[in-house]
Design an enzyme around this catalytic site. Structure first.
Site, PDB file in Angstrom:
ATOM      1  NE  ARG A   1       3.090   7.541   2.423  1.00 37.77           N
ATOM      2  CZ  ARG A   1       3.509   6.435   3.003  1.00 37.77           C
ATOM      3  NH1 ARG A   1       4.084   5.485   2.290  1.00 37.77           N
ATOM      4  NH2 ARG A   1       3.348   6.263   4.298  1.00 37.77           N
TER       5      ARG A   1
ATOM      6  NE  ARG B   1       9.547   6.608   8.569  1.00 37.10           N
ATOM      7  CZ  ARG B   1       8.646   6.344   7.647  1.00 37.10           C
ATOM      8  NH1 ARG B   1       8.802   5.320   6.835  1.00 37.10           N
ATOM      9  NH2 ARG B   1       7.577   7.106   7.529  1.00 37.10           N
TER      10      ARG B   1
ATOM     11  CB  ALA C   1       1.207   0.664   6.369  1.00 33.19           C
TER      12      ALA C   1
ATOM     13  CE1 TYR D   1       8.760   5.068   2.971  1.00 30.38           C
ATOM     14  CE2 TYR D   1       7.446   7.070   2.881  1.00 30.38           C
ATOM     15  CZ  TYR D   1       7.742   5.857   3.467  1.00 30.38           C
ATOM     16  OH  TYR D   1       7.023   5.431   4.558  1.00 30.38           O
TER      17      TYR D   1
ATOM     18  CD  GLU E   1      10.006  -7.308   6.574  1.00 29.95           C
ATOM     19  OE1 GLU E   1       9.520  -6.317   7.143  1.00 29.95           O
ATOM     20  OE2 GLU E   1      10.304  -8.357   7.191  1.00 29.95           O
TER      21      GLU E   1
ATOM     22  N   PRO F   1       0.792  -1.221   0.000  1.00 31.23           N
ATOM     23  CG  PRO F   1      -0.146  -1.103   2.130  1.00 31.23           C
ATOM     24  CD  PRO F   1       0.562  -2.032   1.196  1.00 31.23           C
ATOM     25  CG  ASN F   2      -0.330   4.416   1.099  1.00 32.59           C
ATOM     26  OD1 ASN F   2      -1.281   4.854   0.462  1.00 32.59           O
ATOM     27  ND2 ASN F   2      -0.429   4.029   2.358  1.00 32.59           N
TER      28      ASN F   2
ATOM     29  CG  ASN G   1       8.388  -1.685   0.470  1.00 29.42           C
ATOM     30  OD1 ASN G   1       7.733  -1.678   1.506  1.00 29.42           O
ATOM     31  ND2 ASN G   1       9.122  -0.660   0.078  1.00 29.42           N
TER      32      ASN G   1
ATOM     33  CG  HIS H   1      10.745  -2.138   5.256  1.00 27.76           C
ATOM     34  ND1 HIS H   1       9.390  -1.968   5.102  1.00 27.76           N
ATOM     35  CD2 HIS H   1      10.918  -3.332   5.877  1.00 27.76           C
ATOM     36  CE1 HIS H   1       8.767  -3.005   5.615  1.00 27.76           C
ATOM     37  NE2 HIS H   1       9.677  -3.854   6.087  1.00 27.76           N
TER      38      HIS H   1
END
Length: 146
Positions: free
Chosen positions: A18, A112, A82, A23, A103, A10-11, A79, A105
């Protein structure tokens, strides 16, 4: 030619606009191009997909498990966005499909917000790449190539 599936959650369709301080300015199209180049370098086919919907991602992981079992796919770079911090269902799909998964990121989730420090995906993943920007995709692809 064997395949690696690159899944973005998502996103991630908003990459480039964003929170560029987290990012970067690379778009999802830039990331997919980078992945294609990495695949060509390693002699593997790269298939990139993105969804904002958990069930769609789960279906793709199940599909990847069948492809791995048939000997057509090496694994998945994911990735999860969220969903990393919320989705037991994705964890169960990865475990249930027996799919080798890295995985990934783009940002350092551990530097964060506190809620980003826990991953439901990590215990099911073969490996984790965190905080290396979009170059992490290249490393994740290389990690799945024998």
């Amino acid at each position: 030619m064997k395949k690696i599936l690159v899944l973005n959650g998502p996103n991630l369709n908003l990459l480039g606009t964003r929170e560029p301080e987290q990012y970067g300015r690379d778009t999802l199209a830039d990331v997919e191009r980078l992945c294609q180049e990495a695949g060509a370098k390693h002699g593997v086919e790269i298939e990139c997909r993105q969804s904002n919907h958990e069930g769609v991602l789960i279906d793709w992981i199940h599909e990847a498990g069948r492809e791995v079992a048939a000997g057509h796919m090496l694994g998945v770079v994911m990735n999860p966005g969220a969903y990393t911090h919320t989705s037991i269902a994705l964890h169960d799909a990865i475990k249930g499909a027996s799919v080798p998964l890295i995985e990934l990121h783009i940002s350092n989730v551990h530097a964060r917000e506190e809620f980003r420090h826990h991953s439901y995906i990590s215990p099911a993943a073969r490996g984790i790449i965190v905080g290396l920007g979009v170059k992490g995709y290249v490393l994740a692809i290389a990690a799945l190539v024998p």
